[in-house]
Motif scaffolding. Structure first.
Motif, PDB file in Angstrom:
ATOM      1  N   ILE A 106       9.439  -7.254  -5.380  1.00 28.06           N
ATOM      2  CA  ILE A 106       9.192  -6.268  -6.434  1.00 28.06           C
ATOM      3  C   ILE A 106      10.142  -5.073  -6.355  1.00 28.06           C
ATOM      4  N   GLY A 107      10.923  -5.009  -5.279  1.00 30.97           N
ATOM      5  CA  GLY A 107      11.885  -3.919  -5.139  1.00 30.97           C
ATOM      6  C   GLY A 107      11.249  -2.565  -4.969  1.00 30.97           C
ATOM      7  N   ALA A 108      10.154  -2.506  -4.203  1.00 32.76           N
ATOM      8  CA  ALA A 108       9.449  -1.237  -3.989  1.00 32.76           C
ATOM      9  C   ALA A 108       8.788  -1.265  -2.618  1.00 32.76           C
ATOM     10  N   PRO A 109       8.685  -0.114  -1.948  1.00 33.56           N
ATOM     11  CA  PRO A 109       8.045  -0.067  -0.628  1.00 33.56           C
ATOM     12  C   PRO A 109       6.537  -0.241  -0.727  1.00 33.56           C
ATOM     13  N   LEU A 110       5.973  -0.877   0.289  1.00 32.81           N
ATOM     14  CA  LEU A 110       4.528  -1.124   0.323  1.00 32.81           C
ATOM     15  C   LEU A 110       3.922  -0.708   1.665  1.00 32.81           C
ATOM     16  N   ALA A 111       4.630   0.138   2.388  1.00 39.17           N
ATOM     17  CA  ALA A 111       4.150   0.538   3.711  1.00 39.17           C
ATOM     18  C   ALA A 111       2.862   1.342   3.627  1.00 39.17           C
ATOM     19  N   LYS A 112       2.748   2.170   2.609  1.00 43.90           N
ATOM     20  CA  LYS A 112       1.541   2.992   2.434  1.00 43.90           C
ATOM     21  C   LYS A 112       0.856   2.578   1.150  1.00 43.90           C
ATOM     22  N   LEU A 113      -0.287   1.903   1.284  1.00 49.61           N
ATOM     23  CA  LEU A 113      -1.000   1.389   0.125  1.00 49.61           C
ATOM     24  C   LEU A 113      -2.170   2.294  -0.230  1.00 49.61           C
ATOM     25  N   PRO A 114      -2.480   2.432  -1.517  1.00 52.09           N
ATOM     26  CA  PRO A 114      -3.653   3.216  -1.908  1.00 52.09           C
ATOM     27  C   PRO A 114      -4.939   2.468  -1.571  1.00 52.09           C
ATOM     28  N   GLU A 115      -6.000   3.224  -1.384  1.00 47.16           N
ATOM     29  CA  GLU A 115      -7.318   2.616  -1.187  1.00 47.16           C
ATOM     30  C   GLU A 115      -7.783   2.051  -2.520  1.00 47.16           C
TER      31      GLU A 115
END
Length: 290
Positions: A106-115
């Motif tokens: 998706i070309g986007a960071p996912l290290a910090k995900l929302p609840e």
């Protein structure tokens, strides 16, 4: 309080009354729902059975957008959307490989995900029952209600982490805080056949009929739901179910946010309670609520 809001396909379409009542009730309670920008379909109950990676990517993209919006929590009123978003977040948190693969895709960071929370969960855990009760200006007295959770909202427990998967009580407690009586019944977390709505209508009539029959036997005046698929199945199929079973049910199927809105002083018209095929208006008039 600003919380990201994922409406999904239904709340801008067949469940507009759910979206409207949710927004108004949240605003009354001091919550501003901020719609996820340029969101895409979650894939509902079909995508993951056809292409698991594609289904994961659909929801990873939505979660990444919430993070870019600077919000740390997203709520989904639809149980199907909640299930897919929560399942995606769970997998990305547990698997570094899946997260890295999705980041490339998706070309986007996912290290910090929302609840990810369901709207029902938000009401119980964030707003709280005391605050809900304090917002009531017109108690739902005289209503005997069957709280229906369906099969996705609380399952699997290791993923959702919300309520009891077999005997949930969160909606019951909300309705009781609003002044209504809730019934004990056998089918509160059973499937209505939502995933087969278009492909296997016979299954829907059978499963939906079991839910309606259990609610009737409990003495409920109406069924209360927190999912567009459940509402549509039990409301629009009710006539077909009655014909198949030879039983007249006449049970209104109402969104919990619509009843919360009534209890908080909004009119039945504002809550769009006239949109249901099985009208709840006669019941509400008898109770002095419409």
């Amino acid at each position: 309080m600003d919380i990201a809001y994922f409406p999904g396909c239904s709340l801008h379409g067949i469940a507009r009354e759910y979206g409207r009542s949710a927004a108004l009730v949240c605003r009354r309670l001091g919550i501003r729902l901020v719609e996820v920008q340029d969101w895409n379909c979650c894939g509902a109950t079909a995508a993951h059975s056809l292409d698991r990676e594609f289904a994961l990517g659909l929801n990873a993209r939505n979660l990444s957008i919430v993070s870019r919006m600077g919000l740390d929590r997203v709520t989904a009123p639809c149980s199907g959307c909640f299930s897919r978003l929560k399942g995606c977040a769970h997998e990305l948190e547990k698997s570094k490989g899946a997260r890295e693969s999705m980041e490339k895709r998706i070309g986007a960071p996912l290290a910090k995900l929302p609840e990810v929370t369901h709207l029902l969960q938000l009401m119980v855990e964030t707003v709280g029952l005391e605050s809900l009760a304090a917002a009531v200006t017109r108690p739902l007295e005289g209503l005997r209600l069957a709280a229906y959770y369906g099969c996705l909202l609380t399952r699997p427990r290791a993923v959702t982490g919300f309520d009891d998967p077999e005997q949930p009580t969160s909606m019951d407690r909300i309705l009781q805080a609003m002044g209504a009586e809730t019934v004990q019944w056998s089918h509160k977390a059973e499937c209505c056949g939502g995933g087969f709505a278009a492909s296997e209508t016979g299954i829907v009539v059978d499963l939906g009929g079991q839910v309606l029959e259990a609610a009737r036997q409990s003495g409920a005046d109406a069924i209360v739901v927190a999912c567009p698929m459940c509402q549509v199945n039990l409301d629009t199929r009710q006539q077909a179910i009655e014909e198949a079973r030879g039983v007249r049910y006449g049970l209104p199927v109402i969104y919990f946010t619509q009843l919360m809105g009534l209890a908080c002083g909004f009119s039945a018209g504002t809550m769009k309670l006239g949109r249901m095929l099985v009208s709840p208006l006669p019941l509400l008039r008898r109770a002095g609520l419409a």
